[in-house]
Design a protein around this motif. Structure first.
Motif, PDB file in Angstrom:
ATOM      1  N   ILE A 171       0.958  -1.374  -0.103  1.00 13.13           N
ATOM      2  CA  ILE A 171      -0.091   0.015  -0.154  1.00 13.13           C
ATOM      3  C   ILE A 171       0.898   1.375   0.267  1.00 13.13           C
ATOM      4  N   ASP A 172       1.847   1.204   0.662  1.00 11.85           N
ATOM      5  CA  ASP A 172       2.804   2.505   0.982  1.00 11.85           C
ATOM      6  C   ASP A 172       3.526   2.658  -0.468  1.00 11.85           C
ATOM      7  N   ASP A 173       3.858   1.527  -1.059  1.00  6.00           N
ATOM      8  CA  ASP A 173       4.587   1.801  -2.174  1.00  6.00           C
ATOM      9  C   ASP A 173       3.547   2.437  -3.421  1.00  6.00           C
ATOM     10  N   ALA A 174       2.441   1.895  -3.285  1.00  9.41           N
ATOM     11  CA  ALA A 174       1.339   2.353  -4.277  1.00  9.41           C
ATOM     12  C   ALA A 174       1.200   3.944  -4.239  1.00  9.41           C
ATOM     13  N   LEU A 175       1.138   4.089  -2.879  1.00 10.43           N
ATOM     14  CA  LEU A 175       0.777   5.779  -2.652  1.00 10.43           C
ATOM     15  C   LEU A 175       1.901   6.374  -2.811  1.00 10.43           C
ATOM     16  N   GLN A 176       3.230   6.100  -2.606  1.00 11.10           N
ATOM     17  CA  GLN A 176       4.315   6.799  -2.994  1.00 11.10           C
ATOM     18  C   GLN A 176       4.654   7.042  -4.271  1.00 11.10           C
ATOM     19  N   LYS A 177       4.499   5.806  -4.975  1.00 16.67           N
ATOM     20  CA  LYS A 177       4.561   5.934  -6.579  1.00 16.67           C
ATOM     21  C   LYS A 177       3.466   6.746  -7.333  1.00 16.67           C
ATOM     22  N   GLY A 178       2.446   6.588  -6.841  1.00 18.27           N
ATOM     23  CA  GLY A 178       1.271   7.642  -7.295  1.00 18.27           C
ATOM     24  C   GLY A 178       0.838   7.305  -8.858  1.00 18.27           C
ATOM     25  N   GLU A 179       1.249   6.187  -9.175  1.00 18.63           N
ATOM     26  CA  GLU A 179       0.739   5.741 -10.472  1.00 18.63           C
ATOM     27  C   GLU A 179      -0.331   5.272 -10.561  1.00 18.63           C
ATOM     28  N   GLU A 180      -1.176   5.703 -11.690  1.00 20.88           N
ATOM     29  CA  GLU A 180      -2.629   5.343 -12.088  1.00 20.88           C
ATOM     30  C   GLU A 180      -2.722   3.703 -11.914  1.00 20.88           C
ATOM     31  N   LYS A 181      -1.569   3.077 -12.696  1.00 18.60           N
ATOM     32  CA  LYS A 181      -1.879   1.631 -12.895  1.00 18.60           C
ATOM     33  C   LYS A 181      -2.113   1.022 -11.351  1.00 18.60           C
ATOM     34  N   MET A 182      -1.503   1.705 -10.209  1.00 18.93           N
ATOM     35  CA  MET A 182      -1.611   1.100  -8.895  1.00 18.93           C
ATOM     36  C   MET A 182      -3.282   1.295  -8.248  1.00 18.93           C
ATOM     37  N   LEU A 183      -3.834   2.138  -8.796  1.00 17.81           N
ATOM     38  CA  LEU A 183      -5.447   2.323  -8.571  1.00 17.81           C
ATOM     39  C   LEU A 183      -6.292   1.215  -8.325  1.00 17.81           C
ATOM     40  N   PRO A 184      -6.347   0.235  -9.242  1.00 22.50           N
ATOM     41  CA  PRO A 184      -7.255  -0.918  -9.233  1.00 22.50           C
ATOM     42  C   PRO A 184      -6.833  -1.802  -8.073  1.00 22.50           C
ATOM     43  N   GLY A 185      -5.515  -1.972  -7.801  1.00 23.90           N
ATOM     44  CA  GLY A 185      -5.254  -3.029  -6.704  1.00 23.90           C
ATOM     45  C   GLY A 185      -5.715  -2.249  -5.246  1.00 23.90           C
ATOM     46  N   LEU A 186      -5.348  -1.000  -5.166  1.00 21.83           N
ATOM     47  CA  LEU A 186      -6.115  -0.021  -4.117  1.00 21.83           C
ATOM     48  C   LEU A 186      -7.564  -0.336  -3.939  1.00 21.83           C
ATOM     49  N   GLY A 187      -8.062  -0.230  -5.157  1.00 19.93           N
ATOM     50  CA  GLY A 187      -9.577  -0.593  -4.975  1.00 19.93           C
ATOM     51  C   GLY A 187      -9.872  -1.613  -4.383  1.00 19.93           C
TER      52      GLY A 187
END
Length: 71
Positions: A25-41
């Motif tokens: 989660i921290d990695d996804a938020l720090q990178k801020g890449e759109e491709k990470m949004l589905p995983g966070l969803g």
């Protein structure tokens, strides 16, 4: 091609412990890449489904406060 993104995401993290999930989660938020949004969803969907009414209200209150801070 029929890709079940939700299942793929869950499969990728199914053996993660709490520390690994936090790092993901921290990695996804720090990178801020759109491709990470589905995983966070998918994570949010799981959180929502596993929450009782009080916990859902706390989530909504937190989201509301976060949105107000974005203005």
């Amino acid at each position: 091609m029929n890709l079940n993104l939700r299942a793929a995401i869950l499969s990728n993290v199914s053996n993660h412990n709490a520390e690994q999930l936090e790092a993901t989660i921290d990695d996804a938020l720090q990178k801020g890449e759109e491709k990470m949004l589905p995983g966070l969803g998918v994570f949010f969907e799981m959180l929502w489904k596993e929450s009782d009414e009080q916990e859902r209200q706390e989530i909504l209150d937190t989201l509301e406060q976060g949105l107000k801070q974005q203005k």
